[in-house]
Design an enzyme around this catalytic site. Structure first.
Site, PDB file in Angstrom:
ATOM      1  N   SER A  88      28.358   5.313  -4.813  1.00  0.00           N
ATOM      2  CA  SER A  88      29.287   5.496  -5.920  1.00  0.00           C
ATOM      3  C   SER A  88      29.355   4.245  -6.796  1.00  0.00           C
ATOM      4  CB  SER A  88      30.680   5.828  -5.371  1.00  0.00           C
ATOM      5  OG  SER A  88      31.579   6.101  -6.410  1.00  0.00           O
ATOM      6  N   SER A 107      34.777   9.755  -8.684  1.00  0.00           N
ATOM      7  CA  SER A 107      35.754   8.875  -8.046  1.00  0.00           C
ATOM      8  C   SER A 107      35.009   7.786  -7.287  1.00  0.00           C
ATOM      9  CB  SER A 107      36.661   9.657  -7.094  1.00  0.00           C
ATOM     10  OG  SER A 107      37.622   8.796  -6.510  1.00  0.00           O
ATOM     11  N   GLU A 108      35.505   6.558  -7.387  1.00  0.00           N
ATOM     12  CA  GLU A 108      34.751   5.420  -6.843  1.00  0.00           C
ATOM     13  C   GLU A 108      34.631   5.448  -5.328  1.00  0.00           C
ATOM     14  OE1 GLU A 108      37.705   1.687  -6.979  1.00  0.00           O
ATOM     15  OE2 GLU A 108      37.791   2.978  -8.731  1.00  0.00           O
ATOM     16  N   ASN A 109      35.495   6.217  -4.635  1.00  0.00           N
ATOM     17  CA  ASN A 109      35.354   6.310  -3.188  1.00  0.00           C
ATOM     18  C   ASN A 109      34.251   7.274  -2.773  1.00  0.00           C
ATOM     19  OD1 ASN A 109      37.167   8.346  -4.172  1.00  0.00           O
ATOM     20  ND2 ASN A 109      37.765   8.808  -2.083  1.00  0.00           N
TER      21      ASN A 109
END
Length: 213
Positions: free
Chosen positions: A89, A47-49
């Site tokens: 990320s 997940s990009e977070n």
């Protein structure tokens, strides 16, 4: 004609994610894919977070408010999973370390251009966010979307009329009607739902298609 529902679409996408793949699931429809991944495959969800090793959605009442995906939905963390700064990320995304990303779309062009963040609506989100990094950084881009808009217009288009997320980046398209590859020769249909002919799909799509079933 019975179209695939959203969970059936997600299950179909999940079938094509191989053992050992590092995969980002975009906001919206693609998040459902995580609930349908084969249990006998080790797949690493990103997940990009700042999460690697996400599991399926938590059961009701077992949500952890401090553990969410980029769409602010509660998620689980598999054994060995980790979370980290979103700068790291994005370095994973931009550095070509993701095998696949699954993104939603408003439009996909016959050349694989992707428009998935803005329709021109006045209340739309103000920026593209991480979608452009995923579209360009991942080795393969799978798009998961309904084939037609609510008004019955095809989301497959000759040229995107909405602002682009990425150019010539889409590898494969999964809709509620078909599975379609983006190839140098054009859009190649690999699967069609039962009771729908290629001719009917072609008519609804409004763009050239190649029957490769």
């Amino acid at each position: 004609m019975k179209r695939l529902n959203r969970d059936q679409m997600a299950a179909r996408v999940a079938q094509d994610i191989p053992e050992g793949a590092y995969v980002n699931l975009g906001i919206g429809l693609p998040t459902l894919v995580g609930n349908h991944l084969p249990r006998d495959r080790e797949i690493f969800l990103h997940s990009e977070n700042g999460i690697l090793g996400m599991g399926p959605a938590p059961l009701p009442g077992e949500e952890d408010e401090d553990l969410i995906n980029a769409g602010k939905q509660p998620v689980t963390l598999l054994p060995g999973g980790s979370y980290f700064h979103h700068g790291d990320s994005f370095a994973m995304m931009r550095g070509g370390h993701l095998d696949i990303c699954v993104l939603g779309a408003f439009q996909v062009s016959v050349e694989g251009d992707l428009a998935n963040w803005h329709t021109g609506a006045p209340d739309a989100i103000p920026a593209v966010g991480g979608a452009m990094d995923l579209a360009i950084g991942a080795k393969q881009v799978f798009v998961m979307m309904e084939h037609l808009t609510r008004s019955g217009e095809s989301k497959l288009v000759k040229q995107c009329s909405y602002p682009l997320t990425g150019m010539r980046c889409v590898s494969r398209i999964y809709t509620d009607l078909a599975v379609i590859d983006v190839t140098p020769e054009g859009l190649a249909v690999r699967e069609i739902i039962p009771d729908l002919s290629f001719e009917a799909l072609l008519d609804m799509s409004g763009v050239p298609l190649i029957d490769k079933r």
